[in-house]
Design a protein around this motif. Sequence first.
Motif, PDB file in Angstrom:
ATOM      1  N   ASP A 150       0.843  -1.200   0.000  1.00  0.00           N
ATOM      2  CA  ASP A 150       0.000   0.000   0.000  1.00  0.00           C
ATOM      3  C   ASP A 150       0.870   1.238   0.000  1.00  0.00           C
ATOM      4  O   ASP A 150       1.928   1.266   0.615  1.00  0.00           O
ATOM      5  CB  ASP A 150      -0.891   0.029   1.255  1.00  0.00           C
ATOM      6  CG  ASP A 150      -2.007  -0.982   1.128  1.00  0.00           C
ATOM      7  OD1 ASP A 150      -2.429  -1.511   2.168  1.00  0.00           O
ATOM      8  OD2 ASP A 150      -2.411  -1.276  -0.019  1.00  0.00           O
ATOM      9  N   ALA A 151       0.443   2.263  -0.716  1.00  0.00           N
ATOM     10  CA  ALA A 151       1.194   3.524  -0.696  1.00  0.00           C
ATOM     11  C   ALA A 151       1.110   4.123   0.701  1.00  0.00           C
ATOM     12  O   ALA A 151       0.044   4.129   1.318  1.00  0.00           O
ATOM     13  CB  ALA A 151       0.597   4.481  -1.718  1.00  0.00           C
ATOM     14  N   ILE A 152       2.240   4.573   1.210  1.00  0.00           N
ATOM     15  CA  ILE A 152       2.223   5.131   2.570  1.00  0.00           C
ATOM     16  C   ILE A 152       2.348   6.648   2.556  1.00  0.00           C
ATOM     17  O   ILE A 152       1.894   7.335   3.460  1.00  0.00           O
ATOM     18  CB  ILE A 152       3.326   4.513   3.474  1.00  0.00           C
ATOM     19  CG1 ILE A 152       4.640   4.428   2.693  1.00  0.00           C
ATOM     20  CG2 ILE A 152       2.911   3.155   4.027  1.00  0.00           C
ATOM     21  CD1 ILE A 152       5.821   4.032   3.559  1.00  0.00           C
ATOM     22  N   SER A 153       2.964   7.156   1.473  1.00  0.00           N
ATOM     23  CA  SER A 153       3.133   8.602   1.456  1.00  0.00           C
ATOM     24  C   SER A 153       1.807   9.293   1.178  1.00  0.00           C
ATOM     25  O   SER A 153       1.013   8.829   0.364  1.00  0.00           O
ATOM     26  CB  SER A 153       4.133   8.988   0.354  1.00  0.00           C
ATOM     27  OG  SER A 153       4.150  10.379   0.228  1.00  0.00           O
ATOM     28  N   LYS A 154       1.562  10.397   1.871  1.00  0.00           N
ATOM     29  CA  LYS A 154       0.319  11.155   1.662  1.00  0.00           C
ATOM     30  C   LYS A 154       0.537  12.295   0.662  1.00  0.00           C
ATOM     31  O   LYS A 154      -0.356  13.058   0.370  1.00  0.00           O
ATOM     32  CB  LYS A 154      -0.160  11.747   3.004  1.00  0.00           C
ATOM     33  CG  LYS A 154      -0.570  10.692   4.005  1.00  0.00           C
ATOM     34  CD  LYS A 154      -2.030  10.276   3.780  1.00  0.00           C
ATOM     35  CE  LYS A 154      -2.502   9.367   4.904  1.00  0.00           C
ATOM     36  NZ  LYS A 154      -2.812   8.023   4.418  1.00  0.00           N
ATOM     37  N   LYS A 155       1.771  12.424   0.200  1.00  0.00           N
ATOM     38  CA  LYS A 155       2.099  13.571  -0.646  1.00  0.00           C
ATOM     39  C   LYS A 155       2.378  13.097  -2.084  1.00  0.00           C
ATOM     40  O   LYS A 155       3.071  12.109  -2.294  1.00  0.00           O
ATOM     41  CB  LYS A 155       3.344  14.269  -0.086  1.00  0.00           C
ATOM     42  CG  LYS A 155       3.692  15.570  -0.793  1.00  0.00           C
ATOM     43  CD  LYS A 155       4.834  16.284  -0.079  1.00  0.00           C
ATOM     44  CE  LYS A 155       5.153  17.608  -0.747  1.00  0.00           C
ATOM     45  NZ  LYS A 155       5.487  17.507  -2.117  1.00  0.00           N
ATOM     46  N   ALA A 156       1.832  13.814  -3.062  1.00  0.00           N
ATOM     47  CA  ALA A 156       2.083  13.476  -4.458  1.00  0.00           C
ATOM     48  C   ALA A 156       3.544  13.744  -4.817  1.00  0.00           C
ATOM     49  O   ALA A 156       4.118  14.733  -4.380  1.00  0.00           O
ATOM     50  CB  ALA A 156       1.177  14.305  -5.365  1.00  0.00           C
ATOM     51  N   ASP A 157       4.101  12.834  -5.610  1.00  0.00           N
ATOM     52  CA  ASP A 157       5.475  13.031  -6.072  1.00  0.00           C
ATOM     53  C   ASP A 157       5.409  13.762  -7.414  1.00  0.00           C
ATOM     54  O   ASP A 157       4.857  13.251  -8.385  1.00  0.00           O
ATOM     55  CB  ASP A 157       6.128  11.652  -6.241  1.00  0.00           C
ATOM     56  CG  ASP A 157       7.637  11.779  -6.389  1.00  0.00           C
ATOM     57  OD1 ASP A 157       8.112  12.917  -6.571  1.00  0.00           O
ATOM     58  OD2 ASP A 157       8.304  10.737  -6.322  1.00  0.00           O
ATOM     59  N   VAL A 158       5.962  14.971  -7.481  1.00  0.00           N
ATOM     60  CA  VAL A 158       5.821  15.764  -8.706  1.00  0.00           C
ATOM     61  C   VAL A 158       7.072  15.746  -9.595  1.00  0.00           C
ATOM     62  O   VAL A 158       7.044  16.237 -10.716  1.00  0.00           O
ATOM     63  CB  VAL A 158       5.438  17.236  -8.397  1.00  0.00           C
ATOM     64  CG1 VAL A 158       4.038  17.329  -7.821  1.00  0.00           C
ATOM     65  CG2 VAL A 158       6.459  17.866  -7.448  1.00  0.00           C
TER      66      VAL A 158
END
Length: 522
Positions: free
Chosen positions: A508-516
């Motif tokens: 599952d993705a854990i980061s809450k921030k989009a990677d730009v």
Amino acid sequence: QHLSLSLNSTTTSFPTTHDKIEKPEDTPYFINNEFVASTTSEFIDLHDPATNNLVTRVPQNTDAELQAAVAAAAAAFKTWRSTSVLFRQQIMFKFVALIRENWDRLAASITLEQGKTFADARGDVLRGLQVAEAACGAPELLKGEVLEVAKDMETRTYREPLGVVAAICPFNFPAMIPLWCIPVATITGNTLILKPSERDPGAAMILAELAQKAGFPAGVVNIVHGAHRTVNFLLDEPAIKAISFVGSNKAGEYIFARGSANGKRVQANLGAKNHAAVLPDCNKNQFLNAVVGAAFGAAGQRCMALSTLVLVGETKEWLPELAERAKALQVNGGFEEGADLGPVISPHSKARIESLIASAETEGAKILLDGRGFKPAKYPNGNWIAPTIITDVTPEMQCYKEEIFGPVLVCLTVDTLDEAIDLINANEYGNGVAIFTRSGPTAETFRRRIDAGQVGINVPIPVPLPMFSFTGNKKSIAGGGASTFYGKPGVNFYTQLKTVTALWSSADAISKKADVAMPTHN
Ligand code: NAD
């Protein structure tokens, strides 16, 4: 007796003489697996080149008929595109078998309408048949690629058809050139509208019948007719995604420009001026026979005809012997036993060839063998020119600069191999070239330095078989040769890549921030 084009007919009778046809039938067009009589009032008369008797009238299809062909091909594409390649392969196997069964019938149609000898017409069919046979290997050629490009991520490619594609064919190979297109275009999942030459569409019509019998669904293969109007329609019709053209520079450069400007893929094989360099160390007998066959076979109406001889050093002394062998060729109706070459396609073509021979005389060349004025006793009204050899030719002469497309061999002399290579490379065409030598290093030097797309070493007409591709060069191919016919490049031309990148992450993705930032794929 004129050949029957009725689909329900089992008759395989076909003409094998140049006798006058009492009631010539109009050529139909072919749409949705049916032969249809055009409603046009505009027809192009087609004459037997050996007699100039009327064989058939070829319709200039109306705009409505052309639009109907596009609609048929577009409708068929919806289902044909999603058939499996193995399904299409089964139809191709049957098509191949039917071409073999109808080989003589196809060849007879070619001899009647185009004029080449029956034996040579059988070769015309064979070279096309081989493309259909090679197309049966499409499952291998259509495979995509796949790579794991990152953790849990893969990229894969699919080769997908383009949609409706069109082919515009020349007169000189009435079976082979349609067969450069029909098998490769259709096995890759496209639907096709083919325009045969208005000068000899008979073989293409038989191929249409065989395509129907092989099981191609309605609308996959369609045949329309006409001259410039039909070509312009195909070039401008937005539903047509690609154009395959084979023919002259005059038509092909225009077709390439207009088709490309309309956003279509265009492959276009054009004219030629094929040279042979002859070295004194070659096998003289093999050279003489090879050049006589390749210069005068099919009355010189081959894009790979060996029309220009570059005699190096003392080989110029072989010219009288060459002329003797050329003179011994029999010029006659193509159905006649022993005929080596037939007539040229039309009275206009004959007049053009004769005027090029005359221009050579005016410009200071010598006519070593003059085929003008020849007529076989049985066919006084045909478009005859017997083998002609022009010597003392220089590169400034019109007979050197223009493609003659007749039974005419022009001969130039040089002292060294280097001069021969420079001369050939300075010519603007680059279809085929040949060298005659017994020396491996000489052949290798020539191969490396020569600017022509298809090189024969002791082979006068090095047309690649269909597991390779037809690779003309310079002015002999439009678009810098980026798109060539048949082989892997042929499959590439008729397909476009779809590239899919998929992420199947189990974590599952854990980061809450989009990677730009751009992904680094580490
Ligand atoms: P062509 O160019 O006269 O005709 C070819 C096709 O183009 C025909 O279907 C014709 O209806 C159409 N056409 C002709 N002129 C046109 C125009 N001005 N506008 C639009 N459409 C036009 O060629 P051809 O005389 O039938 O064939 C002989 C030529 O083809 C020779 O130059 C020969 O070298 C060349 N050829 C090349 C290859 C090759 O692979 N490089 C193979 C065979 C023939």
